[in-house]
Every structure is written in C-alpha cells, then in structure tokens.
Design an enzyme around this catalytic site. Sequence first.
Site, PDB file in Angstrom:
ATOM      1  CB  CYS A   6     -27.294  49.456 -42.875  1.00 30.28           C
ATOM      2  SG  CYS A   6     -25.939  49.424 -44.149  1.00 30.28           S
ATOM      3  CG  ASP A 132     -19.961  50.230 -37.072  1.00 30.77           C
ATOM      4  OD1 ASP A 132     -20.687  49.446 -36.029  1.00 30.77           O
ATOM      5  OD2 ASP A 132     -20.235  49.148 -37.795  1.00 30.77           O
TER       6      ASP A 132
END
Length: 228
Positions: A6, A132
Amino acid sequence: MRVKICGITNLEEARLALSCGADAVGFLIGLDYRTDDAIEPSAAKKIIASLPPFVSSVLVTHRTEPGWVVEMCQEIACSTVQLHGEFPPEKIPALREKAPHLRVIKAVHVVDTTSLSLAAEAARWADAILLDTKTDTRIGGTGLTHDWSISASIVKQTNRPVIMSGGLNPDNVRAAIATVLPYAVDVNSGVENPDGSKSPEKLRAFVRLAKEAGSGSRLDAEFLLSTA
C-alpha cells in the site's frame, strides 16, 4: 498467501512491488489527514493503466459517500476499493448497484473484543475484511501492531477472506501469519526507508517471508469450501 503493498506513489514503486512478487498495490486517495503516501487521482490512473494482468489495483479511502467512492473508482479504473474510514457497512450495497463488478474490502480496527462484532457486521456486506491498527490521530499507516489473538478469533468466526495489516514488517510477518492465518497481508510503512520511499530490500524480504509462511497452507481451500 496474497500480499498487498500500500501507499504506492509512483510507477517505479509499483514496478518494484510487482517485481518482488506482490499481488496487489494500493493507492491512498481521499484521506482525512495529510500523509506523504497520498496520491493524486490522475497519477494513480496512469499507474493502474500500466499494471500487467492478474494484478489488483486498490483504492484506499476514508471517504464515506457512496457516490464519491464510485466516481473515484471509475475515474482511476481500479478493480477494488478498501473502505478504510467510517463507511457504514450497510451502505456497501449502494456501491454494488452502481459498480457491480467492484470488489469491496471493509477495514475493521482491532481495539478490543468489541472488534469481533464489528468484523461480523462488516462480513455481512463486504467481499473481504481488513484488520488494522488505529491511534488517536491515524486510522492506518501507524506502524503499530494490535492484539493478534483477536484477529485470529475474527478469522475463525467469518467465512470472508481476512486481510491482516497493522505494524507488519519483514521481522514479524511470519509470526503474524502463523498466529492469525489470514487470507492475505497488507503492508505500507513496514517496507519503507526513513525518507518514506519503498525499500527494495525490505519489500523483497517481506514478500518472500509472507509467501513462505503461507506456502502449502489450506487457507484458500478452506475458504472456497466454506463459501461453496
């Protein structure tokens, strides 16, 4: 074991990630705070247009308006959206109505056992769940891990693919996979140099270790059987 890198900001980073064996690349657009990893839609669109077949392109956003999300996905021509903010899971069908071929990942922040119910709700609507870590000021890219035992419990309770993120790096990714047994892993700051650029050495090590940890596992087979 699938691996997403990412925070891609340029074509060179995308090519580097793919050369190291990554399966997906993520682009940060529409965030609630400033980050050096954010990218303009026009730049993301050019990178995505250059990606080879069988690579997933992922819009990562904090925005919560279905119309905006659909328009941005169409603008940059991505295959997947990662709803990383407070997007209500029950609004996901509104995305599917306008973009039926879009794959939807809903982020769930692992704080305590209340995250179990949040993950269960997200799994009702999304194609996959991403776990997350968040802080008082950031809901991603924190470089911090969370309670992996809770993440492992979420994997056991859902029939959706679970993507693990939050503080992963080459030093802990094998242990994370062994503990949680996720479908995929997602990394950003854990493979960066001090200046924020992606490190070739860290990228190669992370992808190799993640693939080795997931090699020969029955995770894909078990998921396919559970959803058949």
